[in-house]
Design an enzyme around this catalytic site. Structure first.
Site, PDB file in Angstrom:
ATOM      1  N   GLU A   1       0.812  -1.216   0.000  1.00 46.59           N
ATOM      2  CA  GLU A   1       0.000   0.000   0.000  1.00 46.59           C
ATOM      3  C   GLU A   1       0.854   1.279   0.000  1.00 46.59           C
ATOM      4  O   GLU A   1       0.846   2.051   0.962  1.00 46.59           O
ATOM      5  CB  GLU A   1      -0.980  -0.029   1.172  1.00 46.59           C
TER       6      GLU A   1
ATOM      7  N   GLU B   1      -4.221  -8.755  -1.504  1.00 38.36           N
ATOM      8  CA  GLU B   1      -4.780  -8.621  -0.148  1.00 38.36           C
ATOM      9  C   GLU B   1      -6.223  -8.156  -0.178  1.00 38.36           C
ATOM     10  O   GLU B   1      -6.596  -7.275  -0.953  1.00 38.36           O
ATOM     11  CB  GLU B   1      -3.965  -7.618   0.684  1.00 38.36           C
TER      12      GLU B   1
END
Length: 491
Positions: free
Chosen positions: A238, A341
């Site tokens: 991220e 994810e």
């Protein structure tokens, strides 16, 4: 003027030829050789308000069926049109999962391993992810080096040998000896960052770029020396999120430059050129912009394997942006797209059995596979009765929880929804065309290496839906119960 016209026409012809070639790579027509003659359809179902959980629910046969009428609900499958290859499905073996696993009684540990990794008795996971340094789903913050050790002389993975490495090895054994394992960092050590903090974003300092690049190679070599093959890495979990947990920010240009100038060359120099490097590893919202920045640069293609995505872009209140994945697949058909994810949350014990959790997995997986995704990696494979452990209290759901007070394993419906893909679609399968004639039915389909076909059909509506599975003028009649997911195995 004529010369300019000829040049322009030549360029246009070249562009069209290139586009046509890309389409041919993305869609392969293998003819109409598939026949349902003599084949049966095994129906496996999971449905709300029933006892059906990946249950063999029916066996169907095909009969002649020409042109359907508009009042007949159909799922059309065309095995002659093939798309991306399928890698597999799996989950993250985090510190949290490993600590919970270690608290289970031995017989429950074995049940957990069989349930996830056994190809016959379980749902056959083949992919795994783990964290480099600590993440939010760790009980403590840690790195593998002493503060200020730019040369990485103190590098060691002793921390992981207590819980995480034993779980990874047990999972590998249960999966038949191997897993496609990739690893992701949430943050470099604090002293390598401009905010001097592993948490709250910040950026990698330029003077530590080479040290950080070497860090990945040290991790891979240490794990492999301990008997755990590492398939690949992502550069940063991220990279556009400033979190209260471990995080680090890279713009697309910064991530690209780190790959081309530091990580890629370092991996090659250290003899790890065969390891896969995943870009982005974040949500669908910005994935197209990131992909164009990376993969329009030929230098990136020397080192990067593909692009990773998460499903949290609806944090702002909007919908999941499935079409953005398709844009990447259309524009870069040679770039693998891996889901790295996704989880549900925030955790509340009283909501653990809510049906919507599994339906989010089904909706996401069907749409992303249809848009070019090659494999799917769930987030934590196992969490405890609090939705943790998590050192910043970011508690979430997992498809399976363990009550560490009693040793009980809690199977949520998400486990079964994922299993409708992972159990029946085999690595190396090819996605084939599938389309439903009603919006309550979502569908995707794959042809396995052995020639069998797996068609997944999810009924997201509240009413039972009778429909026909239609292939080349023949159809099998079936029913999708309300809020159900079904896999039709044609063999």
């Amino acid at each position: 003027m004529n010369k300019l016209f000829l040049i322009a026409a030549s360029c246009l012809f070249a562009a069209c030829t290139s586009s046509t070639q890309k389409e041919k790579e993305a869609v392969s027509t293998v003819g109409t050789g598939f026949s349902v003659e003599g084949k049966k359809v095994l129906v496996y179902s999971t449905a709300d308000s029933t006892d059906l959980r990946l249950s063999l629910n029916d066996t169907l046969t095909f009969v002649e069926k020409g042109q359907p009428f508009e009042n007949e609900i159909m799922v059309f499958v065309d095995p002659s049109k093939t798309f991306q290859s399928y890698m597999g499905v799996g989950a993250a073996l985090t510190d949290a999962s490993a600590e919970v696993f270690a608290k289970l009684p031995k017989e429950k540990q074995q049940e957990f391993l069989t349930a996830h990794f056994d190809k016959e008795k379980g749902i056959g996971y083949t992919i795994a992810r783990t964290n480099i340094n600590s993440c939010d789903f760790s009980s403590d913050m840690y790195t593998y080096v002493q503060d200020g050790d730019k040369e990485l002389k103190s590098f060691n993975i002793e921390h992981d040998k207590k819980f995480k490495i034993p779980l990874i090895k047990a999972a590998m054994k249960a999966a038949g000896g191997s897993l496609t394992l990739f690893a992701s960092p949430w943050s470099p050590p604090s002293w390598m960052k401009d905010n001097n903090d592993m948490l709250h974003g910040g950026k990698l300092k330029a003077e530590f770029a080479d040290s950080w690049a070497m860090y990945y190679t040290k991790f891979i070599k240490a794990y492999e020396a301990d008997g755990i093959p590492v398939w690949g890495i992502s550069i940063q979990n991220e990279p556009m999120a400033k979190q209260i947990w471990e995080s680090c920010i890279y713009t697309a240009e910064e991530e690209k430059d780190f790959l081309v100038k530091h990580l890629g060359p370092t991996m090659e120099k250290e003899g790890l050129k065969d390891k896969k490097i995943i870009m982005w590893d974040h949500n669908r919202d910005l994935i197209y912009q990131r992909a164009t920045t990376y993969f329009n640069d030929p230098e990136v293609k020397k080192y990067a394997w593909g692009i990773g995505l998460h499903w949290y872009e609806d944090w702002s209140g909007g919908d999941q942006m499935f079409d953005n994945v398709r844009r990447v697949y259309e524009s870069f058909p040679d770039v693998p797209i891996l889901f790295t994810e996704g989880c549900n949350g925030p955790y509340k014990t009283e909501n653990v059995y809510q049906w919507k959790w599994g339906e989010r997995y089904g909706r996401s997986m069907i749409n992303d596979f249809n848009n070019g995704m090659t494999g799917f990696t769930d987030w934590n494979i196992l969490l405890d009765e609090t939705g943790g452990p998590n050192h910043v209290k970011n508690f979430c759901f997992a498809p399976m929880h363990a009550d560490t007070r009693t040793g009980e394993l809690i199977y949520t419906n998400a486990y079964y929804y994922i299993g409708h893909f992972s159990k029946f679609i085999k690595p190396g399968a090819k996605r084939i065309s599938a389309a439903a004639s009603r919006s309550q039915l979502l569908t995707t389909a794959f042809q396995n290496p052995d020639g069998s076909i797996a068609v997944v059909v999810m009924n997201q509506g509240s009413n039972p839906t009778d429909f026909m599975l239609w292939i080349n003028g023949k159809a099998a009649t079936t029913k999708a119960l309300p809020h159900s997911i079904n896999t039709y195995v044609i063999q």
